[in-house]
Every structure is written in C-alpha cells, then in structure tokens.
Design a protein around this motif. Structure first.
Motif, PDB file in Angstrom:
ATOM      1  N   CYS A 138       0.827  -1.212   0.000  1.00  0.00           N
ATOM      2  CA  CYS A 138       0.000   0.000   0.000  1.00  0.00           C
ATOM      3  C   CYS A 138       0.861   1.261   0.000  1.00  0.00           C
ATOM      4  CB  CYS A 138      -0.933   0.005   1.211  1.00  0.00           C
ATOM      5  SG  CYS A 138      -2.415  -1.005   0.993  1.00  0.00           S
ATOM      6  N   THR A 139       2.027   1.203   0.629  1.00  0.00           N
ATOM      7  CA  THR A 139       2.945   2.341   0.593  1.00  0.00           C
ATOM      8  C   THR A 139       3.415   2.588  -0.834  1.00  0.00           C
ATOM      9  OG1 THR A 139       3.720   1.946   2.848  1.00  0.00           O
ATOM     10  CG2 THR A 139       5.178   3.215   1.412  1.00  0.00           C
ATOM     11  N   MET A 140       3.744   1.541  -1.550  1.00  0.00           N
ATOM     12  CA  MET A 140       4.198   1.667  -2.932  1.00  0.00           C
ATOM     13  C   MET A 140       3.116   2.289  -3.802  1.00  0.00           C
ATOM     14  SD  MET A 140       5.993  -2.107  -3.184  1.00  0.00           S
ATOM     15  CE  MET A 140       6.497  -1.936  -4.887  1.00  0.00           C
ATOM     16  N   LEU A 141       1.874   1.837  -3.621  1.00  0.00           N
ATOM     17  CA  LEU A 141       0.773   2.380  -4.435  1.00  0.00           C
ATOM     18  C   LEU A 141       0.445   3.818  -4.049  1.00  0.00           C
ATOM     19  CD1 LEU A 141      -0.771   0.972  -6.762  1.00  0.00           C
ATOM     20  CD2 LEU A 141       0.567  -0.574  -5.340  1.00  0.00           C
ATOM     21  N   THR A 142       0.674   4.173  -2.778  1.00  0.00           N
ATOM     22  CA  THR A 142       0.498   5.573  -2.375  1.00  0.00           C
ATOM     23  C   THR A 142       1.495   6.455  -3.110  1.00  0.00           C
ATOM     24  OG1 THR A 142      -0.283   4.900  -0.184  1.00  0.00           O
ATOM     25  CG2 THR A 142       0.494   7.165  -0.414  1.00  0.00           C
ATOM     26  N   GLU A 143       2.726   5.969  -3.265  1.00  0.00           N
ATOM     27  CA  GLU A 143       3.735   6.706  -4.032  1.00  0.00           C
ATOM     28  C   GLU A 143       3.318   6.868  -5.492  1.00  0.00           C
ATOM     29  OE1 GLU A 143       7.868   5.762  -1.594  1.00  0.00           O
ATOM     30  OE2 GLU A 143       7.498   4.736  -3.492  1.00  0.00           O
ATOM     31  N   TYR A 144       2.737   5.824  -6.067  1.00  0.00           N
ATOM     32  CA  TYR A 144       2.262   5.918  -7.445  1.00  0.00           C
ATOM     33  C   TYR A 144       1.196   7.002  -7.575  1.00  0.00           C
ATOM     34  CZ  TYR A 144       4.558   1.680  -9.263  1.00  0.00           C
ATOM     35  OH  TYR A 144       5.474   0.762  -9.706  1.00  0.00           O
ATOM     36  N   LEU A 145       0.225   6.978  -6.669  1.00  0.00           N
ATOM     37  CA  LEU A 145      -0.840   7.981  -6.708  1.00  0.00           C
ATOM     38  C   LEU A 145      -0.269   9.394  -6.586  1.00  0.00           C
ATOM     39  CD1 LEU A 145      -3.472   6.257  -4.377  1.00  0.00           C
ATOM     40  CD2 LEU A 145      -3.621   6.494  -6.861  1.00  0.00           C
ATOM     41  N   TYR A 146       0.660   9.566  -5.663  1.00  0.00           N
ATOM     42  CA  TYR A 146       1.258  10.885  -5.435  1.00  0.00           C
ATOM     43  C   TYR A 146       1.991  11.367  -6.677  1.00  0.00           C
ATOM     44  CZ  TYR A 146       3.919  14.574  -3.083  1.00  0.00           C
ATOM     45  OH  TYR A 146       4.466  15.784  -2.724  1.00  0.00           O
ATOM     46  N   ASN A 147       2.765  10.492  -7.293  1.00  0.00           N
ATOM     47  CA  ASN A 147       3.505  10.875  -8.492  1.00  0.00           C
ATOM     48  C   ASN A 147       2.586  11.174  -9.670  1.00  0.00           C
ATOM     49  OD1 ASN A 147       6.779  10.426  -8.613  1.00  0.00           O
ATOM     50  ND2 ASN A 147       5.843   9.310  -6.918  1.00  0.00           N
ATOM     51  N   LEU A 148       1.430  10.539  -9.693  1.00  0.00           N
ATOM     52  CA  LEU A 148       0.456  10.793 -10.763  1.00  0.00           C
ATOM     53  C   LEU A 148      -0.474  11.950 -10.434  1.00  0.00           C
ATOM     54  CD1 LEU A 148      -0.431   7.086 -11.598  1.00  0.00           C
ATOM     55  CD2 LEU A 148       0.637   8.721 -13.163  1.00  0.00           C
ATOM     56  N   LYS A 149      -0.233  12.577  -9.289  1.00  0.00           N
ATOM     57  CA  LYS A 149      -1.053  13.702  -8.832  1.00  0.00           C
ATOM     58  C   LYS A 149      -2.524  13.313  -8.679  1.00  0.00           C
ATOM     59  CE  LYS A 149       1.987  17.344 -10.634  1.00  0.00           C
ATOM     60  NZ  LYS A 149       3.131  16.432 -10.879  1.00  0.00           N
ATOM     61  N   ILE A 150      -2.750  12.079  -8.218  1.00  0.00           N
ATOM     62  CA  ILE A 150      -4.106  11.601  -7.925  1.00  0.00           C
ATOM     63  C   ILE A 150      -4.327  11.685  -6.425  1.00  0.00           C
ATOM     64  CG2 ILE A 150      -5.688   9.651  -7.993  1.00  0.00           C
ATOM     65  CD1 ILE A 150      -4.178   8.624 -10.440  1.00  0.00           C
ATOM     66  N   ARG A 151      -5.219  12.544  -6.017  1.00  0.00           N
ATOM     67  CA  ARG A 151      -5.533  12.668  -4.590  1.00  0.00           C
ATOM     68  C   ARG A 151      -6.488  11.538  -4.203  1.00  0.00           C
ATOM     69  NH1 ARG A 151      -8.297  17.937  -1.592  1.00  0.00           N
ATOM     70  NH2 ARG A 151      -9.053  16.807   0.253  1.00  0.00           N
TER      71      ARG A 151
END
Length: 332
Positions: A138-151
């Motif tokens: 879940c930490t890895m996917l949180t990083e993906y969301l952040y980098n994609l600018k998806i709140r």
C-alpha cells in the motif's frame, strides 16, 4: 524535499502497458494490504483501459477483511474460470507468482509487491516493481498515486492506510521512512472512524473455541519457540489469528501454528524478526513439498496432504521443526 521518491521512468513504462481496447483483471490473495493496493491500482487504471476489475483467489472469511470490503466498498470477486476468461491481461498485486499455486493459471503483465525476492524464483512480467524493504505494498501504491497527482478519495485513503497499519502490525514489524510518510500523507484524506470500525471486527464468535484447542495442544520448542497443531479447521484464517495471539506471550521469540484446511497442511509462522527469519524458516520447512515464504517476522506455508504420504500432519511438523538440530518438545 519531496515527500516521496520520483517515479517518472517507472510510471512511463507502466502506463505504456495500458490500452483502452483491453480488459484487465487485478489478481490478489486477499488481505488488507492486497485489497488496499488493488483498489489504488484500479483507480490508476480507470479511464486508461477498457475495463478493470479486482479478483481474489481465496475465500474471504476473516471478519476484518469482510468489514474492510463492506465499509470501504472494495469491488472484489472470487476468481472462477468464467470470470478470468473475460479479461485480456492480468496484474498481480502484493504477491509474486510463486507464492500460490493458483497463480500458475495466469501470465502476468504487471507485478507489484513488497515481499522478499528470491534469485531462484524470478518474476517474469513486462513490468515489475519489487521492493522487499517496504513494510507494505500500500505504501508503494500511495507513491504511485502521489507521483500521478491523484488525490486519494476518503475510502481509498482509508483502505491504503489500513493496509499499511496491518502489514506493519501497527509498526511492530519492519518498515522504512516511506511507510511512515505514506501513513502520514493518507491520514489527511482517510476516515479514522471507518478504520476503527474495521479494526474492531477481528473475530467470529464461533472461532473462540479454537483458542481452547490451541492452548491444549501448545508445545514449547527448544528455546523461545511455541508450536500448536490445530487439526482440521474450517478456514486457514483461524490459524493466522491464533498465531498472532501467541506472539504476545512473554518470552516467545517465534510461533508456528499449523492445521488442515481445504486438503492442505497450512503453517503460519510468526517471529520477533531478530532470532530467526520466518520467511526463510517457512521455505526451508515446507517449500520443498509445497509453497512457502514471507517476511522475517511473518510467513506462511502450504503443503497438499497427498505430499505427506499418509504421515500424521502434527508429527510431520514436529519432525520439520526439529530437522538438523536437537530440539526439545514439551507440552505446556
């Protein structure tokens, strides 16, 4: 200083896989980390592919997992052949193909996971992101969301936060700064009342009788080890809950709880992550006859009953526990 590491090259490679003419199935062995991660990947893939769904290989019976699915509205279904046949490509989240025999049925295009990597079991996929130092996928996917600018919306943020909470065992297992950063970031968007409601849904009332069985069968193994064989259980999740309970016993540095579920001998391994690497321990004990693996502090192994060649499962486990060393087994 950036909150998370930059993933520009990885994202470019991953996003290039998605085609609006294709249907994807995200495959998981459902637990909170897998559920939260799959929910996040589904959010990323939405509008980038024709259709994306989540499917689990296991029956979900643990009350906290069922509560998580219900309260956070996670759209997962048990995979059956007719369901899998509807999809063109498959993604594997919070697992690697060698973790479960059911994964052998799929050719994965994408694999994202935080479990240990074994050189003799390479992952073959067009896109792989394996980070064993991370406390949670879940930490890895949180990083993906952040980098994609998806709140992340409230339910997604709560799912990711709960996944990190459970896979780090409330920060008792190994974690890194990225896990803490993700947890803190998600706390701005999550719903604490939903997370508390899920956290309190740990037991079925009729599961309590299995604790009595575990106490009766409990043995000391050498110095600091505890072992109990539970016999036949209706669901392997019962073994997980019992194993987690016994990790709280003072002086116990590792715990192994085994039982029979769905014609398999299942072993749940728990440890303090100091004296013994439970992932390697599980692989050494059961990996040659079935599937096994995990982290330093938590692991699981499964062996088909036919592989035991009519040997008593409890005696089999005791022999494996004593293999290569002089062990003293003592009933409590």
């Amino acid at each position: 200083m950036a909150l998370f590491r930059q993933l520009d090259e990885q994202l470019e490679k991953m996003l290039a896989l998605f085609n609006k003419d294709e249907r994807w199935l995200i495959v998981i062995n459902a637990d909170p980390d897998a559920l939260g991660s799959a929910m996040a990947l589904k959010r990323i893939m939405t509008r980038r592919v024709q259709d994306v769904a989540i499917g689990q290989i296991n029956e979900i019976k643990r009350p906290d997992n069922l509560a998580m699915i219900r309260y956070l509205r996670i759209p997962t279904r048990k995979i059956i052949p007719n369901l899998a046949a509807q999809y063109d490509k498959f993604a594997l989240i919070d697992s690697q193909p060698h973790h479960h025999p059911a994964f052998d049925d799929y050719k994965f295009t994408l694999v994202i996971d935080h479990h240990p990597v074994f050189k003799d079991k390479p992952v073959d996929a067009a896109y792989t992101d394996l980070r064993p130092k991370y406390g949670a996928t879940c930490t890895m996917l949180t990083e993906y969301l952040y980098n994609l600018k998806i709140r992340p919306a409230k339910l997604l943020a709560s799912a990711l936060m709960y996944g990190i909470k459970t896979d780090t065992s409330d920060w008792e297992r190994e974690f890194i700064d990225a896990d803490v950063a993700a947890f803190k970031y998600l706390s701005k968007f999550s719903d604490p009342s939903l997370i508390n409601r899920i956290s309190r849904s740990e037991f079925h009332l009729d599961w309590l009788r299995f604790f009595s069985r575990a106490f009766y069968n409990l043995r000391r193994v050498g110095t600091g080890g505890l072992f109990a064989h539970m016999g036949k259980v209706e669901n392997a999740d019962i073994l997980v809950i019992v194993a987690d309970f016994f990790t709280r016993v003072h002086g116990a540095s590792w715990v192994v709880i085994s039982g029979i579920a769905e014609d398999k001998l299942v072993g749940i391994f728990r440890g303090d992550g100091i004296r013994r690497d439970m992932g390697k321990f599980a692989a050494q004990m059961l990996g040659d006859l079935g599937s096994a693996g995990g982290h330093k502090g938590a692991a699981r192994g499964e062996v088909p009953l036919e592989a035991l060649k009519n040997e008593d499962p409890e005696m089999f486990m005791l022999k494996k526990l004593g293999q290569g060393k002089r062990k003293m087994f003592k009933r409590l």
